[in-house]
Write an enzyme that holds these catalytic residues in place. Structure first.
Site, PDB file in Angstrom:
ATOM      1  CG  MET A 328     -14.521  -7.505   1.137  1.00  0.00           C
ATOM      2  SD  MET A 328     -15.446  -8.666   0.127  1.00  0.00           S
ATOM      3  CE  MET A 328     -16.999  -8.589   1.060  1.00  0.00           C
ATOM      4  CG  ASP A 347      -8.074   2.922   0.471  1.00  0.00           C
ATOM      5  OD1 ASP A 347      -7.047   2.865   1.088  1.00  0.00           O
ATOM      6  OD2 ASP A 347      -8.788   1.703   0.007  1.00  0.00           O
ATOM      7  CB  VAL A 404     -10.457  -0.536   6.784  1.00  0.00           C
ATOM      8  CG1 VAL A 404     -10.833   1.014   6.272  1.00  0.00           C
ATOM      9  CG2 VAL A 404     -10.662  -0.527   8.330  1.00  0.00           C
ATOM     10  CD  GLU A 406     -11.825  -8.895  10.010  1.00  0.00           C
ATOM     11  OE1 GLU A 406     -12.120  -7.846   9.258  1.00  0.00           O
ATOM     12  OE2 GLU A 406     -12.519  -9.606  10.480  1.00  0.00           O
ATOM     13  CE  LYS A 411     -12.521  -4.573  10.634  1.00  0.00           C
ATOM     14  NZ  LYS A 411     -12.793  -4.293   9.225  1.00  0.00           N
ATOM     15  CB  SER A 433     -15.123 -11.873   7.573  1.00  0.00           C
ATOM     16  OG  SER A 433     -13.657 -11.397   7.534  1.00  0.00           O
ATOM     17  CG  HIS A 454     -20.103 -10.962   6.890  1.00  0.00           C
ATOM     18  ND1 HIS A 454     -20.194 -12.232   7.116  1.00  0.00           N
ATOM     19  CD2 HIS A 454     -19.183 -10.949   5.866  1.00  0.00           C
ATOM     20  CE1 HIS A 454     -19.279 -12.994   6.622  1.00  0.00           C
ATOM     21  NE2 HIS A 454     -18.387 -12.222   6.073  1.00  0.00           N
TER      22      HIS A 454
HETATM   23  P1  NAI Z   1      -8.292  -5.478   1.123  1.00  0.00           P
HETATM   24  O1  NAI Z   1      -7.310  -5.417   1.826  1.00  0.00           O
HETATM   25  O2  NAI Z   1      -8.777  -5.669  -0.112  1.00  0.00           O
HETATM   26  O3  NAI Z   1      -8.781  -3.864   1.229  1.00  0.00           O
HETATM   27  C1  NAI Z   1      -8.882  -3.077   2.409  1.00  0.00           C
HETATM   28  C2  NAI Z   1      -8.630  -1.524   1.878  1.00  0.00           C
HETATM   29  O4  NAI Z   1      -8.796  -0.901   3.285  1.00  0.00           O
HETATM   30  C3  NAI Z   1      -7.525  -1.497   1.263  1.00  0.00           C
HETATM   31  O5  NAI Z   1      -7.618  -0.504   0.198  1.00  0.00           O
HETATM   32  C4  NAI Z   1      -6.839  -0.398   2.434  1.00  0.00           C
HETATM   33  O6  NAI Z   1      -5.783   0.682   1.784  1.00  0.00           O
HETATM   34  C5  NAI Z   1      -7.979   0.196   3.193  1.00  0.00           C
HETATM   35  N1  NAI Z   1      -7.709   0.580   4.259  1.00  0.00           N
HETATM   36  C6  NAI Z   1      -6.791   0.188   5.175  1.00  0.00           C
HETATM   37  N2  NAI Z   1      -6.810   1.052   6.235  1.00  0.00           N
HETATM   38  C7  NAI Z   1      -7.432   2.092   6.165  1.00  0.00           C
HETATM   39  C8  NAI Z   1      -7.686   3.180   6.723  1.00  0.00           C
HETATM   40  N3  NAI Z   1      -7.227   3.459   8.024  1.00  0.00           N
HETATM   41  N4  NAI Z   1      -8.612   3.957   6.346  1.00  0.00           N
HETATM   42  C9  NAI Z   1      -8.964   3.836   4.936  1.00  0.00           C
HETATM   43  N5  NAI Z   1      -8.856   2.771   4.115  1.00  0.00           N
HETATM   44  C10 NAI Z   1      -8.175   1.764   4.833  1.00  0.00           C
HETATM   45  O7  NAI Z   1      -9.535  -6.153   2.426  1.00  0.00           O
HETATM   46  P2  NAI Z   1     -10.768  -6.761   1.856  1.00  0.00           P
HETATM   47  O8  NAI Z   1     -10.833  -8.300   1.478  1.00  0.00           O
HETATM   48  O9  NAI Z   1     -11.730  -5.926   1.075  1.00  0.00           O
HETATM   49  O10 NAI Z   1     -11.390  -6.910   3.330  1.00  0.00           O
HETATM   50  C11 NAI Z   1     -11.844  -5.870   4.005  1.00  0.00           C
HETATM   51  C12 NAI Z   1     -12.794  -6.021   5.368  1.00  0.00           C
HETATM   52  O11 NAI Z   1     -13.892  -6.826   4.887  1.00  0.00           O
HETATM   53  C13 NAI Z   1     -12.030  -6.842   6.285  1.00  0.00           C
HETATM   54  O12 NAI Z   1     -12.730  -6.280   7.410  1.00  0.00           O
HETATM   55  C14 NAI Z   1     -12.270  -8.313   5.782  1.00  0.00           C
HETATM   56  O13 NAI Z   1     -12.518  -9.020   6.955  1.00  0.00           O
HETATM   57  C15 NAI Z   1     -13.802  -8.021   5.485  1.00  0.00           C
HETATM   58  N6  NAI Z   1     -14.387  -9.024   4.497  1.00  0.00           N
HETATM   59  C16 NAI Z   1     -13.867  -9.680   3.591  1.00  0.00           C
HETATM   60  C17 NAI Z   1     -14.210 -10.490   2.885  1.00  0.00           C
HETATM   61  C18 NAI Z   1     -13.399 -11.266   1.679  1.00  0.00           C
HETATM   62  O14 NAI Z   1     -13.895 -12.354   1.084  1.00  0.00           O
HETATM   63  N7  NAI Z   1     -12.123 -10.519   1.382  1.00  0.00           N
HETATM   64  C19 NAI Z   1     -15.586 -11.245   3.014  1.00  0.00           C
HETATM   65  C20 NAI Z   1     -16.152 -10.224   3.832  1.00  0.00           C
HETATM   66  C21 NAI Z   1     -15.798  -9.356   4.556  1.00  0.00           C
END
Ligand code: NAI
Length: 715
Positions: A328, A347, A404, A406, A411, A433, A454
């Site tokens: 995302m 990140d 980051v 979920e 967060k 989400s 979102h």
């Molecule tokens: P993802 O797992 O692809 O990416 C998350 C990223 O956050 C990773 O690169 C990770 O290294 C980084 N991260 C984790 N902890 C961290 C920290 N302490 N500091 C900095 N970076 C950190 O996950 P995705 O799919 O991108 O989801 C991210 C957020 O967006 C979640 O809250 C998810 O619920 C939400 N979301 C996801 C959707 C989807 O379709 N995948 C749609 C809408 C929202």
């Protein structure tokens, strides 16, 4: 002097009709303009001192289309097909009068000319188009449930042949200047500052004031009717393709094909009459009302930020922070940098942050290959994205979006670290989400500046952003969040905080219903095909595979833990549980789910489903499967509305169509209830609650509303 068209005659005895609606940034074709146009045509035709006329625009664009205010309410006002016919026929008659008045008309098309604006151009004898790349021509009516009702289905195929005209009419294809010239839609292209003179030059020469189709012996290029074999094939194949694609949910494309086919085998006046008849049928129908209202009027209002709180100064993000460079975060970085803002992409390790930036590079490389971008533009965009692990780089960001993992703890941690660095008046947004915004804002020292933004995946393709208002979110935070959504050219909806917000909550009812039917022994192919017949982009089982069963499973467990005693078990959960815990078929990303994903081949439903969920002896009709999917989502939306998750029915409709592809012909989830009739809706839900369970139970609030027959969209 009149109001919307300035009529002048120069020493060159050429009349200029300058269309310039006072007080508006765009010209739209209203009844008033048409009336004035008609009077101007009469003047040109009868004034012996006028040789011919040029039509031009006083705005940056030519004419954006017809004014839909009247048309969008036609169905609700009980307009009959005959009245709809008369509306179209009256407009067509004015254009036809111009075409046949005996004096030549040229048009100087300085910018965008769509719908009725383009049809006006087609009725002129000579068309000069500006070389301005924004000067696109098109007939988008089918995309809002109508057909071009001012000669578009008749003049365009007569001008360029049916084969070339059909895609423009059926797909709303927009023609750029070069394409328009190549197709023969315009006679010449000219630089903006020479446009008017070129049109006049033609008039001052030896112009022919007779349209080609009014010359005796005229034949449509490539032929017309059943006697032209190529043409007959185009129509046979075209009609079945369109019927297959639309599943007869959309009457407009078939009506448009019919108008072209039937109209072009008769003289143009008959053809125009046929077109008006089809137009009358469409405009008086409910699908056109639904589509005009949600896809055009309400989406247009949302894009203009109809929900923006008043009294907050307009803002612009110049530097954006993104926390988490995963799927995302990387997508948000791309769509933001694309509009010229600096992006700090943070990140936990630099490789992760770089990978997030590389995502943009991948998209740009594809765009360059397809000719949509250049190396220079791509480099400029990439230079705006700064991958990092250092929170100090977030200094000066007006907005930070967190994407980051979920997890509440993670967060909360990134929120605190960010707020220590960013300006005191910066906005902090979470892309969660599922986690309620008010709860996440507890980790913030400025909960009034905390909102949810979102996004939907894939971010670069999905047009919607759901803005979530936390309990303490201020008007300023909402307004600035909306300004940002507009800046990145997405469509916003505004919803109040609630588990799953609006889109995730309602969308999941459809996948849940799919899984429940599977467990009941409904044929999975029937479930998937019925969904497509209803106009959903893919079946609920395929969607579940896409978002992954694992995610659905985790979200359900989390909801159960969060809601404690208030938790109502989800009917499809046992299916998810089996697939995740026992079968290790967690979804597409994991290589197996409800479908098999053979390498290099097409996915197909997993044959093991038959053993796991033996088919019930009695299968439901497809319509029952469709109803279960659509009614369930509409009912959950009504509950959201009752609970105050959103304040405006338009947000519910737009969110459902643009967020997860609820069928546009319905106008969206709440328009669907208005369309089927709220009393009928409640009675179907009552029957389904009895047959399938309490998730279809109707609240007292909705039942009372049904008794009063109160629509969600008041006229
Ligand atoms: P993802 O797992 O692809 O990416 C998350 C990223 O956050 C990773 O690169 C990770 O290294 C980084 N991260 C984790 N902890 C961290 C920290 N302490 N500091 C900095 N970076 C950190 O996950 P995705 O799919 O991108 O989801 C991210 C957020 O967006 C979640 O809250 C998810 O619920 C939400 N979301 C996801 C959707 C989807 O379709 N995948 C749609 C809408 C929202």
């Amino acid at each position: 002097m009149n109001n919307t068209i300035q009529y002048t005659v120069g020493d060159d005895v050429i009349a200029t009709l300058l269309i310039d609606i006072p007080g508006k940034s765009m010209n739209v074709l209203s009844d008033k303009i048409v009336l004035e146009l008609s009077a101007c045509i009469d003047k040109v035709a009868t004034d012996d001192d006028v040789k011919g006329a040029v039509i031009a625009s006083g705005k940056a664009a030519f004419i954006a289309g017809a004014d839909l205010t009247e048309l969008v309410t036609a169905y609700d006002r009980g307009v009959t097909p005959v009245e709809g016919y008369e509306w179209s026929a009256a407009l067509s008659a004015v254009f036809r009068k111009m075409e046949t008045c005996g004096k030549p008309f040229a048009v100087a098309i300085n910018g965008l000319a769509l719908g009725g604006g383009f049809e006006l151009c087609l009725a002129c004898h000579y068309r000069v188009l500006s070389d301005n790349p924004k000067a696109v021509l098109g007939l988008p009516e089918v995309s809002i449930g109508l057909l071009p009702g001012a000669g578009g289905t008749q003049r365009l195929p007569r001008l360029i042949g049916m084969e070339k005209a059909l895609p423009v009419i059926l797909q709303g294809k927009k023609l750029k200047p070069k394409q328009a010239l190549e197709l023969g839609v315009v006679d010449e292209i000219a630089p903006a500052d020479e446009l008017l003179q070129r049109a006049k030059d033609w008039l001052l020469g030896d112009p022919d004031p007779v349209a080609p189709w009014d010359v005796k012996g005229f034949r449509v290029q490539g032929g017309a009717g059943a006697n032209s074999p190529k043409n007959a094939q185009t129509f046979m194949v075209g009609t079945s393709l369109v019927a297959g694609m639309t599943q007869h949910n959309y009457p407009a494309p078939i009506a448009a094909i019919s108008a072209v086919y039937e109209g072009c085998i008769t003289p143009i006046d008959n053809g125009l009459d046929i077109e008006s008849q089809y137009f009358g049928q469409l405009v008086s129908g409910v699908v056109a009302r639904n589509m005009m209202r949600s896809l055009f009027v309400n989406k247009g209002a949302a894009d203009k930020l109809a929900r923006r709180p008043a009294g907050v100064e307009k803002s612009r993000v110049t530097k954006l922070g993104i926390l988490g460079a995963g799927m995302m975060g990387a997508g948000i970085a791309y769509v933001s940098a694309r509009t010229g803002m600096q992006v700090v992409l943070l990140d936990t390790d630099i490789e992760g942050a770089e990978r997030g930036k590389a995502y943009s590079e991948g998209l740009l490389n594809k765009a360059i290959k397809r000719g949509y971008s250049t190396e220079a533009k791509a480099k400029a965009l990439l230079d705006l994205i700064h991958p990092t692990t250092d929170y100090n780089d977030l200094e000066g960001c007006e907005l930070v979006i967190e994407a980051v993992f979920e997890s509440r703890e993670i967060k909360a941690d990134v929120t605190a670290k960010t707020e220590a660095v960013i300006p005191a008046d910066a906005i902090f947004a979470s892309n969660t989400s599922t986690l309620p915004i008010t709860g996440l804002a507890e980790a913030s020292i400025r909960p009034e500046s905390f909102i949810g933004l979102h996004f939907f995946s894939p971010v670069d393709k999905m047009p919607l952003v759901e803005l979530i208002v936390g309990e303490k979110s201020s008007d300023e935070a909402i307004a600035r969040g909306l300004d940002y959504i507009q800046q990145i050219r997405k469509t916003p909806i505004v919803v109040n905080d609630s588990p799953g917000f609006y889109t995730s909550r309602v969308f999941s009812t459809s996948t849940n219903e799919g899984m429940t039917m599977l467990a009941e022994g409904v044929n999975p192919a029937l479930i998937e095909n019925a969904a497509k017949m209803a106009g959903l982009p893919v079946g609920p089982l395929a969607v579940m595979d896409e978002v992954t069963l694992e995610l659905g499973y985790k979200i359900t467990l989390q909801a159960a833990a969060d809601q404690g005693d208030d938790y109502t078990p989800v009917s499809g959960f046992p299916v998810m549980q089996k697939f995740v815990e026992e079968l290790d078929r967690k979804g597409k990303r994991f290589g197996a789910g409800f479908y098999e994903y053979p390498e290099g081949g097409k996915k197909y439903l997993w044959p093991g489903l038959a053993e796991l969920y033996p088919l019930a002896a009695q299968q439901p009709p497809a319509q029952e499967v469709i109803d279960r999917l659509l009614y369930r989502q509409a009912l959950e939306t009504a509950r959201c509305f009752e609970e105050g998750v959103m304040d405006h029915p338009a947000d519910a409709d737009i969110g459902s169509i643009f967020g997860w592809g609820f069928p546009p012909w319905t106008g969206g989830t709440l328009s669907f209830i208005d369309m089927v009739g709220i009393r009928h809706f409640v009675s179907v839900c009552d029957r389904m609650a009895e047959a399938y369970g309490p998730r279809f139970a109707v609240s007292d609030w909705l039942r009372e509303r049904a008794e009063r027959e109160q629509l969600f969209h008041q006229l």
